[in-house]
Each structure stands twice: as structure tokens, then as C-alpha cells.
Design an enzyme around this catalytic site. Structure first.
Site, PDB file in Angstrom:
ATOM      1  N   CYS A 383       8.095  -6.806  -7.150  1.00  0.00           N
ATOM      2  CA  CYS A 383       8.767  -5.687  -6.499  1.00  0.00           C
ATOM      3  C   CYS A 383      10.075  -6.141  -5.837  1.00  0.00           C
ATOM      4  O   CYS A 383      11.078  -6.305  -6.515  1.00  0.00           O
ATOM      5  CB  CYS A 383       7.810  -4.994  -5.525  1.00  0.00           C
ATOM      6  SG  CYS A 383       8.329  -3.316  -5.151  1.00  0.00           S
ATOM      7  N   HIS A 517       3.220  -3.634  -8.484  1.00  0.00           N
ATOM      8  CA  HIS A 517       2.375  -4.581  -7.742  1.00  0.00           C
ATOM      9  C   HIS A 517       1.110  -4.893  -8.558  1.00  0.00           C
ATOM     10  O   HIS A 517       0.063  -4.278  -8.335  1.00  0.00           O
ATOM     11  CB  HIS A 517       1.985  -3.998  -6.389  1.00  0.00           C
ATOM     12  CG  HIS A 517       3.126  -3.941  -5.435  1.00  0.00           C
ATOM     13  ND1 HIS A 517       3.463  -5.001  -4.624  1.00  0.00           N
ATOM     14  CD2 HIS A 517       4.032  -2.974  -5.175  1.00  0.00           C
ATOM     15  CE1 HIS A 517       4.523  -4.689  -3.899  1.00  0.00           C
ATOM     16  NE2 HIS A 517       4.888  -3.452  -4.216  1.00  0.00           N
ATOM     17  N   GLU A 519      -0.880  -7.243  -8.319  1.00  0.00           N
ATOM     18  CA  GLU A 519      -1.968  -7.815  -7.506  1.00  0.00           C
ATOM     19  C   GLU A 519      -2.990  -6.750  -7.106  1.00  0.00           C
ATOM     20  O   GLU A 519      -4.154  -7.069  -6.844  1.00  0.00           O
ATOM     21  CB  GLU A 519      -1.407  -8.522  -6.265  1.00  0.00           C
ATOM     22  CG  GLU A 519      -0.810  -7.632  -5.162  1.00  0.00           C
ATOM     23  CD  GLU A 519       0.664  -7.269  -5.384  1.00  0.00           C
ATOM     24  OE1 GLU A 519       1.122  -7.306  -6.534  1.00  0.00           O
ATOM     25  OE2 GLU A 519       1.328  -6.936  -4.378  1.00  0.00           O
TER      26      GLU A 519
HETATM   27  N1  GLN Z   1      12.155  -2.752  -0.339  1.00  0.00           N
HETATM   28  C1  GLN Z   1      12.077  -2.568  -1.753  1.00  0.00           C
HETATM   29  C2  GLN Z   1      12.049  -1.102  -2.132  1.00  0.00           C
HETATM   30  O1  GLN Z   1      11.728  -0.262  -1.329  1.00  0.00           O
HETATM   31  C3  GLN Z   1      10.879  -3.275  -2.333  1.00  0.00           C
HETATM   32  C4  GLN Z   1       9.587  -2.688  -1.874  1.00  0.00           C
HETATM   33  C5  GLN Z   1       8.390  -3.571  -2.139  1.00  0.00           C
HETATM   34  O2  GLN Z   1       8.532  -4.775  -2.367  1.00  0.00           O
HETATM   35  N2  GLN Z   1       7.193  -3.010  -2.100  1.00  0.00           N
HETATM   36  O3  GLN Z   1      12.325  -0.776  -3.239  1.00  0.00           O
END
Ligand code: GLN
Length: 545
Positions: A383, A517, A519
Site C-alpha cells: 500500500c 493489503h 496480509e
Molecule cells: N496513505 C496512503 C493512502 O491513503 C496509504 C494507505 C495505506 O498504506 N493503507 O493511500
């Protein structure tokens, strides 16, 4: 009708009610029952989405896009059952629903009160969509005695009258501490916490006693006598070397048998715990080990990366190795010398940049990405980690010093930018900058298409995947050429072809960034393919350390 099991906690927090509930779920499942696990959270936030990870730990995202407590992650990892938004209920959610009804005039002029209106709403939330389950296990957050928890205790007290004694069970998880100066285990804190519960009208049926050493016959007798439970319902919950041992050890202590007895269920053949035995065997007797560095902002609170931590362990289980995790504070790298960076990063077999928010620590994360890229160390960007791998490439290889994310402020090269609308099936979801922060990210499961000539495709053995998301910013495809010139390619996109989902380097043994994500979907008995492959790549390097 489902049978209801309520799990409360006493004496201190952090005794592992989530793991205890999840483990009981796994045991009942192993006996052939269908289980549903729910978390009732006494805090006033509507959900933990806007809470600081340092305080609250990880925000777990469900398939249907709810931002929930990390205990739902335990439930999914132990039972393999995917949670829904109805499995996380907070005081904030209950009150906002009740108040919205009050504003609509639904209460027809009645005085709206905690009892019965709030407690009715809690009971309805516990019962919602529970018909098809054999067991609903409800964990009450916090510790008995907390003011916030009172309406929940009242609701579960009432529920026993609604569903009947034989359809409800109260389990109290408590601590039996060893006091070195006295040289003995002490039962008094548990007696007090049970008295507190009894004063709310709840008599626990089973005591689950956390202890660092076996609880002797005398202490058991005392606990049973003073807490008004049967001696065989005082279950010892000893500290264990891995959480995946917990279902086995509860079974050995007779927990599932006592639960079945209470519900007057025929003792079927013993539960099949082979999968847990196999997992524990690998965890306790690995064939080797590997060291992975996680470079992030919340590394001083490992709970902030709960699912990630477990997914790395699962990747290790699949490769039959132990995964040592070095939690590296990104700010330490950013403020330290080059020598410190080398000292911290060179011993690592793999580097992972996890999800995150805000500019703090990002320079350190990008230094780690640069080091992994140049030294051909496997790099996994999740992410935020993917977004930063894009910025690192554009800035350091592409010489676009101005490349930035609009999350960090205005920029002339918004290589990562704010999404204001995105498609979910046929529905277009919109985000209005300046509007509510809570619940407004791109959340939950979205499908993604992988290019067939990518490493990601080989890893998944599938071009169509679906993963859970939680982000507001997105890699900007306006700069795809500049990005490809640095050797970083977009190899996965949303099904409509609009949003980048996966990037990878062709000039590196293992360098993958994902916008989702992974995970959150990894299970000990079904480790996620990306984590299996990452750990394998970390193991197979020919680097000299
Ligand atoms: N801050 C970034 C976004 O909002 C990544 C978010 C995250 O890693 N969950 O896109």
C-alpha cells in the site's frame, strides 16, 4: 437457533480475549459446528478507522469494507471464516443508529434511554444474521468494571433470559498471577472480578485462567468455590510459545468439552486438530530461519502491524522456517548516518515497507527501498510501501526530484494523487476532500487483473485476483512512461483498467509493490502466496552477509 457464547475479561486488559475467542471458535469448528465470531467494542468511536495506530493497533478491514478491531483478524485467521461489517459493533455505532432513529421519530414520543433502547440495539446487533450459525461467540471489549462496558454487560445479561440458559454461556477470561514474594499463585483478583460481574447479574459458567505456571488443585478449588463455578469449569490457560498452540492447549484442558456439556450437546468424536498440530510443529521445529526488516512508522507498537506480522509467520510456515522480524523505525534511518543505515539493513534477507499515512518517516522508508533495490534484497511494498517505491524510483533513478504524493502537500509532479471517485461494481463511490475522514477511503475487496508476463501472475497462478484495500491515494498513471524508464512496471490494474494495483521491477530478483493489503487474507493453514514467495526469495538469495 444459534447458541450464544459471551466472552468477558477481568483483572487486566491484554489477556488475549481475541485469541481465546478465536481459539474456541476453531475448536467448535473442528467438532463440525458452524461458528460466527463478533466483537462488541465499548468505545465511543463509530469504528477504529480514525484512531491512532499507536493507541489502538491495526485497523482490520473486512471484505465488505468495514474498518474494524484487530481481533477480527484473529477470528479470521483461526477459523477461516470471513467477517462482515455486522461482526464489529461499537458503542459509537449503536448510539449513532439509535440517535438517527430518534431524529426520525421512530420511537413515537418515548423517552429514549440506555435501557431498553441502547440495550435493545445491542441485542439486535448480536442476533443479526445469526440464524445459520450453530454458535455465535461474542467478545466484549475492555475489562469488567469499565463504565463504557456496562450497557453491553446489561444486554448480554438480558439475552440469557431471551434465548434461555441452555442456549447461552458466559466465559470469563481472567488472570491468576504468581507473586514471587509470596511464592504462590493468587486467586483474589479473579474473585473480585467475578464479584463485579455478579453484581451486574452475570454468573460466569466457565473461568479461563491465564497463568504463567500450572494452577494447583488447591487454587482451582478456591477459584471454583469463591466464584461459584464447577471445579471442572476452571480452565487453565497457560502461556504458550505460539498463539497457534492455544486451540490445542484449551482442548487438553477440556474447554470445548465443558462448552458442549453446557449446551447439552452429545460429545461427538474428539475434534480433529491435525492442522493446528502441524502448524505448531513447524513453528517449534523450523528447518532454518530468515530475517526480514519491516521499516515503518509504528514499529514501537507491534500490534499496529498485527496481520502483517502473522502473514510473515505464515510465509515462514509454508517454507518451514522461522521468520525473525526486525522492526525498524523509519525515522531512525532518516535521522541516522549512512553507517547506521548499512548496519541496520545489510543483515536483512528481505525488506518490507508496510502501509502508513502521512509524511513522517517516508524519507527513511525510501532510503530502505533504495538500499533494497541497489543491493538486490527482496523488497515487498504494501500500500504506502508501493506508493513510496514509485516515488523512490522517479526521484532517484528518473531524477524527478519533484515527484511526490499529494498526501504530503502540493507538488508539480503528483506521481501519487488523491482519488476522488472509484468504481465498486456498477456503483461510483465519491470522496469529497474536506468531508468526513471516517469510513471514506477505498475500502474492502476489489478485483484486480494481473499481466500474464509478470512475477505476480506466476505467484498467484491466476490473472484474476481479489484483495482488500484501505487507501485514499493512488499511483498516477499519467507518469507511467517515466516510471517504466526507471525499470518499474505496472503489472496489475483494477478490472476497469483505471487504477494501478501492482508494480514490479524486471531488473531485480524480487521487488513487488501492491496497492492492497494481502496480509489481511493470510491464514496459518493457507498462507498468502505473496508472503510464501517473498520468504522463499529471502531464503534463496546468494548474497554474502
Ligand atoms: N496513505 C496512503 C493512502 O491513503 C496509504 C494507505 C495505506 O498504506 N493503507 O493511500
Amino acid at each position: 437457533m444459534a447458541r450464544f457464547i459471551f466472552v468477558t475479561g477481568g483483572v487486566v486488559s491484554s489477556l488475549g480475549k481475541g485469541i481465546a475467542s478465536a481459539s474456541l471458535g476453531a475448536l467448535l469448528q473442528a467438532r463440525g459446528y458452524k461458528v460466527l465470531l463478533r466483537k462488541l467494542e465499548p468505545y465511543l468511536n463509530v469504528d477504529p478507522g480514525t484512531m491512532n495506530p499507536f493507541q489502538h493497533g491495526e485497523v482490520f478491514v473486512t471484505d465488505d469494507g468495514a474498518e474494524t478491531d484487530l481481533d477480527l483478524g484473529h477470528y479470521e485467521r483461526f477459523t477461516g471464516v470471513n467477517s462482515t461489517r455486522y461482526d464489529a459493533v461499537s458503542t459509537g455505532r449503536i448510539y449513532s443508529d439509535v440517535l438517527a432513529k430518534e431524529r426520525r421519530g421512530d420511537y413515537l414520543g418515548a423517552t429514549v434511554q440506555i435501557i431498553p433502547h441502547i440495550t435493545d440495539a445491542i441485542k439486535a446487533a448480536i442476533l443479526k444474521n445469526s440464524e445459520t450459525a450453530d454458535f455465535v461467540i461474542c467478545e466484549i471489549g475492555g475489562t469488567v468494571g469499565d463504565i463504557e462496558g456496562l450497557p453491553f454487560l446489561e444486554a448480554i445479561r438480558q439475552l440469557r433470559n431471551d434465548v434461555g440458559y441452555r442456549n447461552s454461556l458466559y466465559i470469563h477470561l481472567t488472570l491468576v498471577p504468581f507473586i514471587p514474594t509470596a511464592g504462590e499463585l493468587k486467586t483474589k483478583p479473579t474473585q473480585h472480578s467475578v464479584q463485579e460481574l455478579q453484581s451486574k447479574g452475570i454468573q460466569p459458567d466457565i473461568l479461563l485462567c491465564r497463568s504463567d505456571r500450572p494452577i494447583g488443585a488447591e487454587e482451582r478449588r478456591k477459584l471454583a468455590l469463591f466464584c461459584n463455578v464447577k471445579p471442572e469449569c476452571v480452565i487453565e490457560a497457560l502461556d504458550v510459545s505460539t498463539v497457534y498452540q492455544v486451540p490445542i492447549s484449551y482442548h487438553q484442558q477440556g474447554l470445548d468439552e465443558e462448552v458442549c456439556k453446557h449446551f447439552a450437546l452429545e460429545a461427538k468424536t474428539p475434534p480433529d486438530l491435525t492442522i493446528w498440530e502441524q502448524i505448531v510443529d513447524i513453528v517449534n521445529r523450523p528447518e532454518g530461519d530468515v530475517t526480514i526488516g519491516v521499516v515503518g512508522k509504528y514499529t514501537c507498537l507491534v500490534d499496529a502491524y498485527k496481520s502483517l506480522h502473522q502473514a510473515l509467520i505464515h510465509g515462514g510456515i509454508a517454507n518451514k522456517v522461522h521468520v525473525n522480524i526486525e522492526w525498524i523505525d523509519a525515522e531512525e534511518l532518516e535521522n541516522g548516518s549512512k553507517a547506521l543505515l548499512v548496519e541496520r539493513l545489510s543483515p536483512l534477507h528481505g525488506i518490507l515497507i508496510p502501509g502508513g499515512f502521512g509524511v513522517r518517516g517516508t524519507t527513511g522508508m525510501m532510503l530502505a527501498i533504495e538500499y533494497a533495490r541497489e543491493h538486490k534484497i527482496p523488497l515487498f511494498g504494501i500500500c504506502f510501501g508501493m506508493q513510496l517505491s514509485v516515488l523512490e524510483a522517479l526521484r532517484n533513478i528518473g531524477k524527478h526530484k519533484e515527484a511526490n504524493s499529494t498526501e504530503f502537500g502540493p507538488t508539480s509532479m503528483p506521481a501519487v494523487g488523491l482519488m476522488t471517485e472509484w468504481a465498486k461494481g456498477d456503483v461510483v463511490l465519491k470522496y469529497f476532500p474536506g468531508g468526513d475522514l471516517g469510513g471514506t477511503m477505498r475500502l474492502g475487496t476489489y478485483a484486480c487483473q494481473l499481466s500474464r508476463d509478470s512475477k505476480a501472475y506466476d505467484i498467484y497462478s491466476n490473472a484474476h485476483i481479489s484483495e482488500r484495500h484501505r487507501h485514499r491515494y493512488e499511483v498516477n498513471t499519467a507518469y507511467v512512461k517515466e516510471l517504466e524508464n526507471t525499470g518499474l512496471y505496472i503489472v496489475g490494474k483494477t478490472e476497469d483498467g483505471v487504477l494501478p494495483e501492482v508494480v514490479e521491477r524486471k531488473d531485480h530478483p524480487w521487488f513487488i509493490g501492491v496497492q492492497f493489503h494481502p496480509e489481511l487474507k493470510s491464514r496459518p493453514f493457507k498462507p498468502h502466496p505473496l508472503f510464501i514467495s517473498f520468504i522463499k526469495a529471502a531464503l534463496n538469495q546468494n548474497r554474502l552477509f
